[in-house]
Design a protein around this motif. Structure first.
Motif: not given
Length: 410
Positions: A68-77, A116-117
């Motif tokens: 998820k951290y590698e591939l999901a869009p920025d907004k989801v975080f 992201r983190i």
């Protein structure tokens, strides 16, 4: 029953009966990674045997989290599911207990964009703010235990044959949590009593400040006038005891938010946000962090401090002697649950309301008036060593030795 299975049964029993201390009719929420499956099945069984009304298990997988951290869009975080937060808060309001079973690799998110983190940490902290307040004021019972994963064991025991690393880490965990003794529950009661002897002594002293000196460290921490030292067991609002961390070797209190001055150097790596922060220092002026330096993970550390205004201040002061069992094991766990119990430590972020007289009944505004810090985060970092001295400073300016060469001076 073989030796390992006996210790695992002991460990599950400790988690249920001493950790969260499940009561008849109570719901238990277990948050775990897939590596915890064998232990969690035993925990569920023992919880129902103790009279639990319901046991809710929330599963996580490190591989999926990394993906998820590698591939999901920025907004989801920048989001946290509203329904998940509401479920957590409602269960807490109905008296549920919470048990976390952790096993993640300290390097799980190595190489991931720190932004992201930081966004994910802030989103969850914001959504679960009310639940964290329940935890930090002892309204609910909660505890944390750990199980090995291959990636974690590889980090801790790189010089051991790969096929033996998980077994080696299990042994270290069993020893640290007293799951390897004949009567572990009795052993924990005795340990709780020993820590309370230190708590009673410190509460009788009413120190105004603590002065820390060690290589790279010269730090003065003011304590609120009505501060309370606590250690080991806690008591929730219904009067039921629980043990928030297993293992635990600390006694701790709260700093006065604006009363911290000087510089402190880390003595162990900090595993935070799936990354390692190492060889770092933190400088304070009137309580506020004004500078951080780190040989490894400096950007992650800066993002932690920038979480919110409260993350620029301290929320916890904890004392752990260098001769504690975990320290003497010479195992560096790369996991705060264990490493903080081998070392004096401080925490960036929110204070525990129960560390001040009457704090459990205070509002956030009242806690702030008494000098306690509020933040979305609470992150411990290790500062103790066999070279650390700590002096207690009384209101009249006289000083007394609290620690000498990393151990209790009384």
């Amino acid at each position: 029953m073989n030796d390992f299975q006996l210790k695992l049964e002991n460990y599950a029993g400790l988690a249920v009966k001493v950790g969260v201390n499940v009561q008849p009719g109570q719901t238990l929420v277990v948050n775990t990674t897939l590596e915890g499956a064998e232990l969690v099945r035993l925990i569920v069984k023992k919880a129902y045997e103790a009279g639990a009304y319901n046991v809710i298990v929330n599963w996580n997988d490190d591989v999926i989290n990394r993906t998820k951290y590698e591939l999901a869009p920025d907004k989801v975080f920048m989001e946290y599911p509203h329904w998940r937060a509401q479920e957590t808060i409602e269960l807490a309001e109905n008296g549920a207990a919470y048990l976390s079973v952790i096993s993640s690799s300290p390097d799980l998110l190595k190489g991931i964009d720190p932004e992201r983190i930081a966004n994910a940490q802030k989103a969850s902290g914001t959504a679960l703010q009310k639940w964290r307040q329940y935890m930090q004021s002892d309204k609910v019972s909660w505890s944390i235990v750990a199980v090995p994963s291959q990636a974690w064991a590889d980090k801790v025991f790189p010089d051991v044959a790969e096929e033996n690393r998980i077994h080696k880490l299990w042994d270290a965990i069993f020893k640290a949590t007293r799951a390897d003794v004949e009567n572990p529950i009795e052993a924990w009661k005795n340990h709780d009593g020993t820590l309370h002897e230190k708590v009673d002594y410190l509460n009788g002293k009413r120190y105004q400040k603590l002065h820390y000196t060690a290589p790279g460290t010269d730090l003065t921490i003011e304590l609120p006038q009505a501060h309370l030292w606590v250690g080991a067991g806690s008591t929730n609002e219904k009067g039921h005891e629980f043990m928030a961390n297993m293992p635990t070797e600390e006694v701790f209190t709260v700093p006065f938010k604006t009363g911290v001055n000087g510089t402190v150097a880390s003595t162990k790596p900090l595993s935070y946000g799936g990354n390692i922060i190492d060889n770092f220092s933190v400088t304070f002026k009137e309580g506020r962090i004004i500078e951080v330096k780190a040989e490894q993970g400096e950007e992650i550390l800066k993002k932690l401090v920038e979480t919110d205004e409260g993350s620029h201040y301290l929320g916890e002061v904890a004392l752990v002697p260098f001769n504690s069992p975990i320290s003497q094991s010479n195992v560096l766990f790369f996991n705060t649950l264990f490493d903080e119990n081998a070392s004096n430590h401080l925490a960036i972020g929110s204070s525990y309301a129960f560390c001040i007289e009457g704090g459990k009944q205070m509002s956030q505004e009242e806690l702030a008036e008494n000098g306690l810090n509020h933040s979305l985060t609470h992150v411990d970092f290790m500062i103790g060593s066999d070279k650390m001295n700590i002096d207690g400073i009384k209101p009249d300016g006289t000083t007394e030795a609290v620690f000498r060469n990393g151990d209790w001076a009384f």
